[in-house]
Design an enzyme around this catalytic site. Sequence first.
Site, mmCIF file in Angstrom:
data_model
loop_
_atom_site.group_PDB
_atom_site.id
_atom_site.type_symbol
_atom_site.label_atom_id
_atom_site.label_comp_id
_atom_site.label_asym_id
_atom_site.label_seq_id
_atom_site.Cartn_x
_atom_site.Cartn_y
_atom_site.Cartn_z
ATOM 1 N N GLY A 262 1.843 47.108 80.752
ATOM 2 C CA GLY A 262 2.239 46.343 81.924
ATOM 3 C C GLY A 262 3.310 46.995 82.768
ATOM 4 O O GLY A 262 3.847 46.368 83.687
ATOM 5 N N GLU A 304 1.490 50.363 75.100
ATOM 6 C CA GLU A 304 0.114 50.580 75.556
ATOM 7 C C GLU A 304 0.047 50.745 77.077
ATOM 8 O O GLU A 304 -0.510 49.888 77.773
ATOM 9 C CB GLU A 304 -0.764 49.400 75.134
ATOM 10 C CG GLU A 304 -0.908 49.234 73.639
ATOM 11 C CD GLU A 304 -1.721 47.998 73.276
ATOM 12 O OE1 GLU A 304 -2.046 47.200 74.190
ATOM 13 O OE2 GLU A 304 -2.026 47.824 72.090
ATOM 14 N N PRO A 305 0.571 51.812 77.617
ATOM 15 C CA PRO A 305 0.451 52.021 79.072
ATOM 16 C C PRO A 305 -0.975 52.395 79.451
ATOM 17 O O PRO A 305 -1.654 53.124 78.733
ATOM 18 C CB PRO A 305 1.407 53.185 79.332
ATOM 19 C CG PRO A 305 1.384 53.973 78.046
ATOM 20 C CD PRO A 305 1.252 52.933 76.958
ATOM 21 N N TYR A 348 -5.955 39.695 93.789
ATOM 22 C CA TYR A 348 -4.583 39.190 93.755
ATOM 23 C C TYR A 348 -3.677 39.818 94.818
ATOM 24 O O TYR A 348 -2.489 40.018 94.594
ATOM 25 C CB TYR A 348 -3.956 39.344 92.365
ATOM 26 C CG TYR A 348 -4.384 40.553 91.564
ATOM 27 C CD1 TYR A 348 -3.906 41.825 91.867
ATOM 28 C CD2 TYR A 348 -5.265 40.411 90.506
ATOM 29 C CE1 TYR A 348 -4.293 42.924 91.123
ATOM 30 C CE2 TYR A 348 -5.669 41.505 89.756
ATOM 31 C CZ TYR A 348 -5.174 42.757 90.065
ATOM 32 O OH TYR A 348 -5.568 43.836 89.329
ATOM 33 N N CYS A 375 -19.843 42.097 102.873
ATOM 34 C CA CYS A 375 -20.027 40.865 103.653
ATOM 35 C C CYS A 375 -19.133 39.745 103.150
ATOM 36 O O CYS A 375 -19.604 38.688 102.705
ATOM 37 C CB CYS A 375 -21.495 40.444 103.613
ATOM 38 S SG CYS A 375 -22.606 41.667 104.321
#
Length: 448
Positions: A262, A304-305, A348, A375
Amino acid sequence: MTLPELLPSLRTSLAPRLAAELWPLTARPDRRGDLRVGGVSLMAVAEEFGTPTYVLDEADVRLRCRQYVAAFPEVAYAAKALLCGAVARWIDEEGLSLNVCSAGELAVARAVGFPAERIVLHGNAKTPDDLRGATEYGVGRVVIDSVGEVDRLVALSDDTAPQQVLLRVIPGVDAGTHAALTTGVEEQQLGLSLATGAAADAARRVLGQNALRLTGVHCHIGSQVTRFGGYERAIGQLVTFLAWIHRERGTDVPMELDLGGGHAVPYVEGEQAFAVEAFATRIRQLLTLECERHRIPAPRLTVEPGRAIVARAGVTLYRVLALKTTAGGRRIVAVDGGMGDNLRPALYGARYTVRRIGRLTSAPTSNATVVGRYCEAVDVLAHDVPLPEDMEPGDVLAMPGTGAYHHSMANNYNLVGRPPLVVAHDGEARLAIRRETTVDLLSRDCSL
C-alpha cells in the site's frame, strides 16, 4: 548506482522539463521533443508497436526492488500490480518473494520456474483451482482469509509435509486513504476480524490440524498510504494477536508478521511518495518494543509492495484522435485508449500527468481534459492537464505512472483489444506482451 544516489541527479538533469519523481528513472527528454526511456525513443516505440502501448523501464523496476530488499528482511512483490514472464523473472533475480492471488498468476510464476518456496498465495475468496494449484506446486505460504478455507486447504494438504499458512486479519485501522482503497477497517470483505473473534477462531482451527502449520499473521491497511501512523497502530494489534497465538501454541518459536503493502507513489506533482527507508527503521523499532512488552520473540517482518515497485516504471503512449471545445470553453483531447487500458480514473478518480512528445512548440499551454474512446461519460483519463494549444490529431501523448494496475486491470469493453507491453532497457525495446487482436477476441466466441 543506488536509487537514492540516482534520483537527485535525475531531478537535476530533467528539471524543469519533467517532474522526475513521476517518470521512470531513466527518462530523458531530447532536443526534438521526444522522450527516451531505457535509452529508447518513445516516438519510435509508438511507430513500431502502435498506440496505445504500455512501456516499462526494466532498470527502474530493478532499482526499486533493490531499495526494498536492502530495507526489509523479506519483500514479497504483489503480482496483482503487474505480472508477466519478464517481470516474474526480474523479481526472482532480484531475490524477492512473489505474492499471487489466483491460479492464473501462479501459472505465470510456474512457467518461468519461480521458486515455489518463495511464493505466497493470497486472495479473499480463493477458488478450488487456486488452492489446488498452490498445493500442487508446493507454494511456501498460503494466506487464509476465511474460516472455510481451513477445511478446504486441509483436504488438499499432507500431514507429512504441513502447509505453512498465515492468517489475514483486520486490525481495525483506517489508513486515511480513498474509501475504495481502504482495507484495514471493519465492514469490508478482506480478512478475519480481530474484534469479532473470527481471527482467533480461525487460528484455533488451524492449530488443530496436522496438515497445516500456522506461521504468522498478515494484514493490509490500504493503498496509496503516505503516513506511517496506520501501520504503527496495526503493529500494536498484530503483536497482541501474535502473543495470544504463542500462548495457544505453547511455544516461543518465532513467527512471521506480514504488513502488506500500500506504499504511496506520486501521480501528479505535489503528491507525496512513501519514505521506504524511514518506514523500515521506524517499524523495526516499534516491532522490537511491542514484542518486548508482550515478551515474545520478534517475528520475521515481511512487506508486499506492488505499486511501489512498478508504477513509476510505466509510461502509456496514446495518439490523439479528435479535438473539441465545449460550450463552456473546456478543451477536450480524445485519444485512442481510455478506460479499457486505464480503469483507475473511472473507479476512484485517480489523477494523472500527461505530456505531448514528438515535437517542440512555442505555442502557449492551457488546461485540457484528456478523454478516451469508450462509450462512457466517465471515460476521462486526465482532468485539467496543461497541454500546448496547437494540439493536432496524430500527436502522441505520454502518461507516466502507469506500470501498476493498468495492464493487470485492462479489459475488452467495446470489444477493443488490450495494448501491448514493451520493455525498454539499454537502448532496446522488446515486446513482453503482444497487442490483443480482433482474431483473439473472436476466437472466444463459440457462437460465431
